[in-house]
Design a protein around this motif. Sequence first.
Motif, PDB file in Angstrom:
ATOM      1  N   ALA A  40      72.557  11.549 -67.735  1.00 15.12           N
ATOM      2  CA  ALA A  40      72.504  10.455 -67.089  1.00 15.12           C
ATOM      3  C   ALA A  40      71.228   9.781 -66.809  1.00 15.12           C
ATOM      4  O   ALA A  40      70.832   8.578 -67.038  1.00 15.12           O
ATOM      5  CB  ALA A  40      73.399  10.065 -65.880  1.00 15.12           C
ATOM      6  N   LEU A  44      69.461   6.784 -68.632  1.00 10.97           N
ATOM      7  CA  LEU A  44      68.871   5.313 -67.962  1.00 10.97           C
ATOM      8  C   LEU A  44      67.634   5.171 -68.153  1.00 10.97           C
ATOM      9  O   LEU A  44      67.022   3.971 -68.654  1.00 10.97           O
ATOM     10  CB  LEU A  44      69.173   5.385 -66.400  1.00 10.97           C
ATOM     11  CG  LEU A  44      70.546   5.453 -66.187  1.00 10.97           C
ATOM     12  CD1 LEU A  44      70.861   5.740 -64.633  1.00 10.97           C
ATOM     13  CD2 LEU A  44      71.240   4.156 -66.263  1.00 10.97           C
ATOM     14  N   LEU A 118      68.133   2.059 -60.243  1.00 17.80           N
ATOM     15  CA  LEU A 118      68.491   1.922 -61.643  1.00 17.80           C
ATOM     16  C   LEU A 118      67.109   1.817 -62.501  1.00 17.80           C
ATOM     17  O   LEU A 118      67.235   2.072 -63.551  1.00 17.80           O
ATOM     18  CB  LEU A 118      69.460   0.741 -61.688  1.00 17.80           C
ATOM     19  CG  LEU A 118      70.606   0.842 -60.957  1.00 17.80           C
ATOM     20  CD1 LEU A 118      71.459  -0.400 -61.114  1.00 17.80           C
ATOM     21  CD2 LEU A 118      71.466   1.938 -62.114  1.00 17.80           C
ATOM     22  N   LEU A 159      77.581   5.120 -60.299  1.00 18.15           N
ATOM     23  CA  LEU A 159      77.173   4.757 -61.807  1.00 18.15           C
ATOM     24  C   LEU A 159      78.356   5.173 -62.405  1.00 18.15           C
ATOM     25  O   LEU A 159      78.599   6.504 -62.431  1.00 18.15           O
ATOM     26  CB  LEU A 159      75.927   5.146 -62.149  1.00 18.15           C
ATOM     27  CG  LEU A 159      74.579   4.841 -61.213  1.00 18.15           C
ATOM     28  CD1 LEU A 159      73.539   5.683 -61.815  1.00 18.15           C
ATOM     29  CD2 LEU A 159      74.522   3.399 -61.062  1.00 18.15           C
ATOM     30  N   PHE A 161      79.549   5.677 -66.495  1.00 20.88           N
ATOM     31  CA  PHE A 161      79.057   5.623 -67.903  1.00 20.88           C
ATOM     32  C   PHE A 161      80.175   6.053 -68.654  1.00 20.88           C
ATOM     33  O   PHE A 161      81.188   6.714 -68.539  1.00 20.88           O
ATOM     34  CB  PHE A 161      77.917   6.921 -68.149  1.00 20.88           C
ATOM     35  CG  PHE A 161      77.017   6.744 -67.159  1.00 20.88           C
ATOM     36  CD1 PHE A 161      75.526   6.069 -67.920  1.00 20.88           C
ATOM     37  CD2 PHE A 161      76.863   7.295 -65.960  1.00 20.88           C
ATOM     38  CE1 PHE A 161      74.546   6.107 -67.057  1.00 20.88           C
ATOM     39  CE2 PHE A 161      75.672   7.120 -65.154  1.00 20.88           C
ATOM     40  CZ  PHE A 161      74.780   6.534 -65.709  1.00 20.88           C
ATOM     41  N   GLU A 167      76.500   5.660 -71.942  1.00 14.86           N
ATOM     42  CA  GLU A 167      76.093   4.059 -71.677  1.00 14.86           C
ATOM     43  C   GLU A 167      76.394   3.897 -70.438  1.00 14.86           C
ATOM     44  O   GLU A 167      77.731   3.901 -70.210  1.00 14.86           O
ATOM     45  CB  GLU A 167      76.387   3.505 -72.869  1.00 14.86           C
ATOM     46  CG  GLU A 167      75.891   3.636 -74.262  1.00 14.86           C
ATOM     47  CD  GLU A 167      76.284   2.711 -75.364  1.00 14.86           C
ATOM     48  OE1 GLU A 167      77.474   1.997 -75.151  1.00 14.86           O
ATOM     49  OE2 GLU A 167      76.036   2.594 -76.395  1.00 14.86           O
ATOM     50  N   LEU A 168      75.682   3.120 -69.726  1.00 14.55           N
ATOM     51  CA  LEU A 168      76.065   2.607 -68.402  1.00 14.55           C
ATOM     52  C   LEU A 168      76.923   1.420 -68.493  1.00 14.55           C
ATOM     53  O   LEU A 168      76.720   0.320 -69.277  1.00 14.55           O
ATOM     54  CB  LEU A 168      74.808   2.239 -67.630  1.00 14.55           C
ATOM     55  CG  LEU A 168      74.886   1.520 -66.332  1.00 14.55           C
ATOM     56  CD1 LEU A 168      75.649   2.453 -65.297  1.00 14.55           C
ATOM     57  CD2 LEU A 168      73.582   0.910 -65.663  1.00 14.55           C
ATOM     58  N   TRP A 171      78.283  -0.397 -61.998  1.00 11.22           N
ATOM     59  CA  TRP A 171      77.746   0.192 -60.893  1.00 11.22           C
ATOM     60  C   TRP A 171      78.797  -0.307 -59.816  1.00 11.22           C
ATOM     61  O   TRP A 171      79.247  -1.402 -59.832  1.00 11.22           O
ATOM     62  CB  TRP A 171      76.455   0.380 -60.582  1.00 11.22           C
ATOM     63  CG  TRP A 171      75.972  -1.206 -60.549  1.00 11.22           C
ATOM     64  CD1 TRP A 171      75.803  -1.903 -59.331  1.00 11.22           C
ATOM     65  CD2 TRP A 171      75.135  -2.128 -61.539  1.00 11.22           C
ATOM     66  NE1 TRP A 171      75.140  -2.970 -59.315  1.00 11.22           N
ATOM     67  CE2 TRP A 171      74.853  -3.184 -60.898  1.00 11.22           C
ATOM     68  CE3 TRP A 171      75.029  -1.776 -62.925  1.00 11.22           C
ATOM     69  CZ2 TRP A 171      74.161  -4.060 -61.646  1.00 11.22           C
ATOM     70  CZ3 TRP A 171      74.304  -2.691 -63.504  1.00 11.22           C
ATOM     71  CH2 TRP A 171      73.746  -3.885 -62.717  1.00 11.22           C
TER      72      TRP A 171
END
Length: 212
Positions: A40, A44, A118, A159, A161, A167-168, A171
Amino acid sequence: MRRRDLLAAAGGLTLSAQPLGAQPAAPVLGPAQREAVARAEAALSAIRTLKARFLQADSRGGTAQGTVWMQRPNRARFAYDPPATILVVADGTFVTFFDSAVNQTSSLPIGSTPLGTLLAERVRLDEGEGRVTAVQLGEGMIRITVVKRSNPAEGSLTLTFSDPPLELRQWTVIDAQAREVRVTLYGVETGIRIDPALFRFVPPEFGTPAPG
Protein backbone atom coordinates in the motif's frame (compact mmCIF):
# COMPACT_ATOMS: atom_id res chain seq x y z
CA MET A 1 -23.75 17.48 5.39
CA ARG A 2 -22.25 19.66 8.10
CA ARG A 3 -19.24 21.87 7.47
CA ARG A 4 -17.18 19.99 10.08
CA ASP A 5 -17.73 16.73 8.20
CA LEU A 6 -16.75 18.27 4.88
CA LEU A 7 -13.49 19.49 6.37
CA ALA A 8 -12.71 16.25 8.21
CA ALA A 9 -12.88 14.05 5.14
CA ALA A 10 -10.96 16.52 3.00
CA GLY A 11 -8.15 16.58 5.50
CA GLY A 12 -9.27 18.72 8.40
CA LEU A 13 -8.99 16.17 11.20
CA THR A 14 -6.47 17.95 13.40
CA LEU A 15 -3.78 15.74 14.89
CA SER A 16 -3.14 17.26 18.30
CA ALA A 17 0.18 16.79 20.04
CA GLN A 18 -1.47 16.24 23.43
CA PRO A 19 -0.88 12.64 24.63
CA LEU A 20 -3.61 10.91 26.62
CA GLY A 21 -1.60 8.98 29.21
CA ALA A 22 -0.59 5.35 28.77
CA GLN A 23 -1.26 3.98 25.30
CA PRO A 24 -2.13 0.39 24.37
CA ALA A 25 0.57 -1.82 22.96
CA ALA A 26 0.96 -1.79 19.22
CA PRO A 27 -0.77 -4.69 17.46
CA VAL A 28 1.36 -7.52 16.15
CA LEU A 29 1.08 -7.72 12.38
CA GLY A 30 1.60 -11.03 10.63
CA PRO A 31 3.76 -11.43 7.52
CA ALA A 32 0.79 -11.09 5.16
CA GLN A 33 -0.37 -7.92 6.91
CA ARG A 34 3.11 -6.39 6.88
CA GLU A 35 3.40 -7.19 3.18
CA ALA A 36 0.03 -5.54 2.54
CA VAL A 37 1.14 -2.36 4.33
CA ALA A 38 4.38 -2.26 2.32
CA ARG A 39 2.47 -2.74 -0.94
CA ALA A 40 0.00 0.00 0.00
CA GLU A 41 2.83 2.41 0.83
CA ALA A 42 4.49 1.69 -2.51
CA ALA A 43 1.23 2.06 -4.44
CA LEU A 44 0.41 5.40 -2.83
CA SER A 45 3.96 6.73 -3.28
CA ALA A 46 3.84 5.79 -6.98
CA ILE A 47 0.85 8.08 -7.61
CA ARG A 48 2.39 11.38 -8.63
CA THR A 49 -0.85 13.00 -9.83
CA LEU A 50 -4.51 12.03 -9.53
CA LYS A 51 -7.88 13.38 -10.56
CA ALA A 52 -11.15 11.75 -9.52
CA ARG A 53 -14.75 12.32 -8.70
CA PHE A 54 -15.64 11.64 -5.08
CA LEU A 55 -18.70 10.80 -3.05
CA GLN A 56 -18.57 11.80 0.61
CA ALA A 57 -20.91 10.42 3.26
CA ASP A 58 -21.12 10.84 7.02
CA SER A 59 -22.53 8.70 9.82
CA ARG A 60 -25.66 10.90 10.03
CA GLY A 61 -26.64 10.24 6.43
CA GLY A 62 -25.31 13.45 4.88
CA THR A 63 -23.70 13.26 1.44
CA ALA A 64 -21.75 15.51 -0.90
CA GLN A 65 -19.95 15.09 -4.21
CA GLY A 66 -17.16 16.85 -6.01
CA THR A 67 -13.87 16.61 -7.85
CA VAL A 68 -10.44 16.13 -6.30
CA TRP A 69 -7.01 16.77 -7.78
CA MET A 70 -3.87 15.54 -6.00
CA GLN A 71 -0.19 15.98 -6.71
CA ARG A 72 2.65 14.61 -4.66
CA PRO A 73 4.06 16.01 -2.49
CA ASN A 74 1.40 17.70 -0.35
CA ARG A 75 -0.82 19.31 -2.95
CA ALA A 76 -4.55 18.80 -3.37
CA ARG A 77 -7.77 20.56 -4.31
CA PHE A 78 -11.27 19.43 -3.30
CA ALA A 79 -13.99 21.28 -5.22
CA TYR A 80 -17.43 20.36 -3.86
CA ASP A 81 -20.50 20.42 -6.08
CA PRO A 82 -23.38 22.73 -5.11
CA PRO A 83 -25.17 22.99 -2.76
CA ALA A 84 -22.00 22.40 -0.70
CA THR A 85 -20.09 25.65 -0.30
CA ILE A 86 -16.64 24.33 0.67
CA LEU A 87 -13.36 24.58 -1.22
CA VAL A 88 -10.25 22.89 0.20
CA VAL A 89 -6.77 23.60 -1.19
CA ALA A 90 -3.44 22.12 -0.04
CA ASP A 91 -0.57 24.18 -1.44
CA GLY A 92 2.34 22.04 -0.26
CA THR A 93 2.58 23.57 3.21
CA PHE A 94 -0.89 24.48 4.43
CA VAL A 95 -4.42 23.20 3.89
CA THR A 96 -6.82 26.12 3.41
CA PHE A 97 -10.58 25.72 3.96
CA PHE A 98 -12.92 28.26 2.38
CA ASP A 99 -16.67 28.36 3.01
CA SER A 100 -18.32 30.71 0.54
CA ALA A 101 -21.63 30.61 2.45
CA VAL A 102 -20.11 32.59 5.31
CA ASN A 103 -17.02 33.95 3.50
CA GLN A 104 -14.80 32.23 6.06
CA THR A 105 -11.21 31.05 5.49
CA SER A 106 -9.02 28.98 7.82
CA SER A 107 -5.73 27.11 7.43
CA LEU A 108 -3.86 24.22 9.04
CA PRO A 109 -0.36 22.82 8.46
CA ILE A 110 -0.78 19.88 6.10
CA GLY A 111 1.21 17.66 8.47
CA SER A 112 -1.55 17.99 11.07
CA THR A 113 -4.19 16.51 8.73
CA PRO A 114 -4.74 13.12 7.06
CA LEU A 115 -3.62 14.67 3.76
CA GLY A 116 -0.11 14.80 5.22
CA THR A 117 -0.18 11.00 5.31
CA LEU A 118 -1.76 10.50 1.89
CA LEU A 119 0.39 13.03 0.03
CA ALA A 120 3.83 12.67 1.61
CA GLU A 121 6.69 12.37 -0.88
CA ARG A 122 7.28 8.86 0.43
CA VAL A 123 4.29 7.36 2.19
CA ARG A 124 5.06 5.61 5.48
CA LEU A 125 1.94 4.39 7.28
CA ASP A 126 3.65 2.69 10.22
CA GLU A 127 6.61 4.96 10.96
CA GLY A 128 7.12 8.25 12.74
CA GLU A 129 3.81 9.57 14.05
CA GLY A 130 1.79 7.00 12.12
CA ARG A 131 0.90 3.63 13.61
CA VAL A 132 -1.03 0.88 11.84
CA THR A 133 -3.61 -0.58 14.22
CA ALA A 134 -5.46 -2.96 11.87
CA VAL A 135 -5.02 -4.62 8.49
CA GLN A 136 -7.96 -6.43 6.92
CA LEU A 137 -7.33 -8.71 3.96
CA GLY A 138 -10.38 -9.71 1.97
CA GLU A 139 -11.32 -10.95 -1.47
CA GLY A 140 -10.23 -8.16 -3.79
CA MET A 141 -9.76 -5.71 -0.90
CA ILE A 142 -7.17 -4.45 1.59
CA ARG A 143 -8.16 -2.11 4.43
CA ILE A 144 -5.53 -0.41 6.63
CA THR A 145 -6.26 1.70 9.72
CA VAL A 146 -3.76 4.28 10.94
CA VAL A 147 -3.73 6.43 14.09
CA LYS A 148 -1.37 9.01 15.49
CA ARG A 149 1.19 7.21 17.62
CA SER A 150 1.22 9.81 20.42
CA ASN A 151 -2.57 10.10 20.64
CA PRO A 152 -4.46 7.16 19.11
CA ALA A 153 -7.70 8.04 20.92
CA GLU A 154 -7.93 11.23 18.89
CA GLY A 155 -9.18 9.53 15.74
CA SER A 156 -8.23 7.24 12.89
CA LEU A 157 -7.72 7.15 9.14
CA THR A 158 -8.70 3.97 7.29
CA LEU A 159 -7.56 3.45 3.70
CA THR A 160 -9.40 0.95 1.50
CA PHE A 161 -7.75 -0.46 -1.62
CA SER A 162 -8.99 -2.70 -4.40
CA ASP A 163 -6.62 -5.59 -5.16
CA PRO A 164 -5.59 -6.58 -7.76
CA PRO A 165 -4.54 -4.18 -9.05
CA LEU A 166 -3.78 -2.37 -5.79
CA GLU A 167 -5.55 1.00 -6.05
CA LEU A 168 -6.85 3.46 -3.45
CA ARG A 169 -10.64 3.49 -3.56
CA GLN A 170 -11.78 5.05 -0.29
CA TRP A 171 -10.70 6.62 2.98
CA THR A 172 -12.60 6.98 6.21
CA VAL A 173 -11.92 9.47 9.01
CA ILE A 174 -13.27 8.79 12.50
CA ASP A 175 -12.76 11.54 15.09
CA ALA A 176 -12.48 11.36 18.88
CA GLN A 177 -16.28 11.56 19.21
CA ALA A 178 -16.68 8.51 16.90
CA ARG A 179 -18.09 10.65 14.08
CA GLU A 180 -17.34 9.00 10.76
CA VAL A 181 -16.84 10.55 7.34
CA ARG A 182 -16.17 8.37 4.29
CA VAL A 183 -14.83 9.48 0.90
CA THR A 184 -15.15 7.11 -2.08
CA LEU A 185 -13.23 7.78 -5.31
CA TYR A 186 -14.49 6.95 -8.79
CA GLY A 187 -13.52 7.85 -12.32
CA VAL A 188 -9.90 7.92 -11.17
CA GLU A 189 -7.19 9.21 -13.54
CA THR A 190 -3.52 9.07 -12.59
CA GLY A 191 -0.31 10.27 -14.19
CA ILE A 192 -2.01 13.31 -15.70
CA ARG A 193 -0.80 16.88 -16.03
CA ILE A 194 -2.45 19.27 -13.56
CA ASP A 195 -2.29 23.06 -13.77
CA PRO A 196 -0.14 24.18 -10.77
CA ALA A 197 -2.52 27.13 -10.29
CA LEU A 198 -5.15 24.73 -8.93
CA PHE A 199 -3.01 24.26 -5.81
CA ARG A 200 -2.80 27.97 -5.02
CA PHE A 201 -5.68 29.22 -2.91
CA VAL A 202 -7.38 32.29 -4.30
CA PRO A 203 -10.88 33.14 -3.01
CA PRO A 204 -13.28 32.35 -5.87
CA GLU A 205 -14.59 35.89 -6.11
CA PHE A 206 -11.01 37.02 -6.86
CA GLY A 207 -10.43 34.76 -9.80
CA THR A 208 -9.64 31.20 -8.77
CA PRO A 209 -8.72 29.35 -11.99
CA ALA A 210 -11.50 27.22 -13.35
CA PRO A 211 -10.78 23.54 -12.59
CA GLY A 212 -10.20 21.34 -15.61
